[in-house]
Design an enzyme around this catalytic site. Structure first.
Site, short mmCIF file in Angstrom:
data_model
loop_
_atom_site.label_atom_id
_atom_site.label_comp_id
_atom_site.label_asym_id
_atom_site.label_seq_id
_atom_site.Cartn_x
_atom_site.Cartn_y
_atom_site.Cartn_z
N GLY A 34 0.83 -1.21 0.00
CA GLY A 34 0.00 0.00 0.00
C GLY A 34 0.86 1.25 0.00
N PRO B 262 7.75 -21.75 -1.61
CG PRO B 262 7.60 -22.44 0.62
CD PRO B 262 7.94 -22.94 -0.75
N GLY C 222 7.78 -15.44 1.23
CA GLY C 222 7.09 -14.43 2.02
C GLY C 222 7.77 -13.11 1.79
CB CYS C 223 7.22 -10.07 1.06
SG CYS C 223 7.91 -8.43 0.67
CG HIS D 138 11.55 -11.47 -2.91
ND1 HIS D 138 10.43 -12.19 -2.55
CD2 HIS D 138 11.45 -10.29 -2.24
CE1 HIS D 138 9.69 -11.48 -1.72
NE2 HIS D 138 10.29 -10.32 -1.52
CD GLU D 139 14.92 -8.54 -1.43
OE1 GLU D 139 14.32 -7.43 -1.46
OE2 GLU D 139 14.60 -9.45 -0.66
CG HIS E 5 10.82 -5.57 -3.29
ND1 HIS E 5 9.51 -5.27 -2.97
CD2 HIS E 5 11.15 -6.66 -2.53
CE1 HIS E 5 9.07 -6.11 -2.05
NE2 HIS E 5 10.04 -6.97 -1.77
#
Length: 223
Positions: free
Chosen positions: A30, A128, A130-131, A173-174, A177
């Site tokens: 968000g 799996p 997560g973050c 993953h990074e 971002h």
């Protein structure tokens, strides 16, 4: 005079002024910084007090939250900087069979400014993820098994690293971002689950979730 100072202290306690980035906490989904395309750090900016503070805070926050990786947008600064570190505790938190399947290995701290990614092994592995910016949720994500990340070190030196297995997953993953993406954009939504759903049921919904990093015991899942 003393009464005025006391009044301001009470006001600050009741309505504290929000901190400014770089934050010492991980922002949550968000926050606009998580969806912005991260900006390139110009060479002349690398040695600046601001960028060096971003790097220092990024590493400190990653360790505080016990993450195996973190990107600058996650501390509220949408610039192209990532950090990856897989500790003994990350590995020890999983059963040997899981460690083997995910190819989890201790990896010393790596920090990249303006990183670029090259796929070395196009074999994909589903696992799996997560973050820390989406606390307590996990989902199955498909990632390349091996990648090379190149960029600039905090000292301004060119650096390159081939990452395999779980380290490669952390890097990908990074890197997401930095493009304004999160793992939920890539995972099958049907695999999403709350890590503590069974505990929440057992406690009849009496469950408190913290966001300060100190109480995170889910080693190695949050990235």
């Amino acid at each position: 005079m003393a009464a005025g100072r006391f009044s301001r202290i009470i006001k600050d306690l009741i309505n504290p002024k929000p901190p400014k980035p770089p934050y010492s906490h991980v922002v949550q989904i968000g926050d606009p910084a998580l969806r912005a395309k991260a900006l390139t750090v110009e060479p002349k900016e690398l040695g600046s007090e601001h960028i060096q503070q971003v790097i220092k805070t990024l590493v400190k926050t990653m360790r505080r939250y016990k993450c195996s990786g973190l990107a600058a947008p996650q501390i509220g600064v949408p610039v192209r900087i990532i950090a990856v570190e897989i500790t003994k505790n990350h590995v020890r938190a999983h059963a040997p069979a899981v460690v083997k399947a995910r190819e989890m290995r201790v990896t010393p701290l790596r920090v990249f400014v303006n990183p670029e990614l090259t796929v070395e092994d196009f074999t994909t592995i589903q696992s799996p993820e997560g973050c820390a910016s989406l606390r307590a949720l996990t989902g199955i994500v498909e990632r390349y098994r091996s990648v090379t990340v190149s960029g600039v070190s905090p000292d301004g030196e060119r650096t390159e690293w081939r990452a395999d297995g779980w380290a490669a997953r952390a890097v990908q993953h990074e890197m997401d971002h930095l493009a304004g993406l999160m793992y939920v954009d890539r995972c099958d939504p049907r695999t999403l689950e709350h890590q503590h759903w069974a505990l929440i049921n057992a406690r009849a919904g009496r469950f408190l979730q913290h966001f300060d990093g100190f109480r995170n015991r889910q080693w190695g899942l949050f990235l």
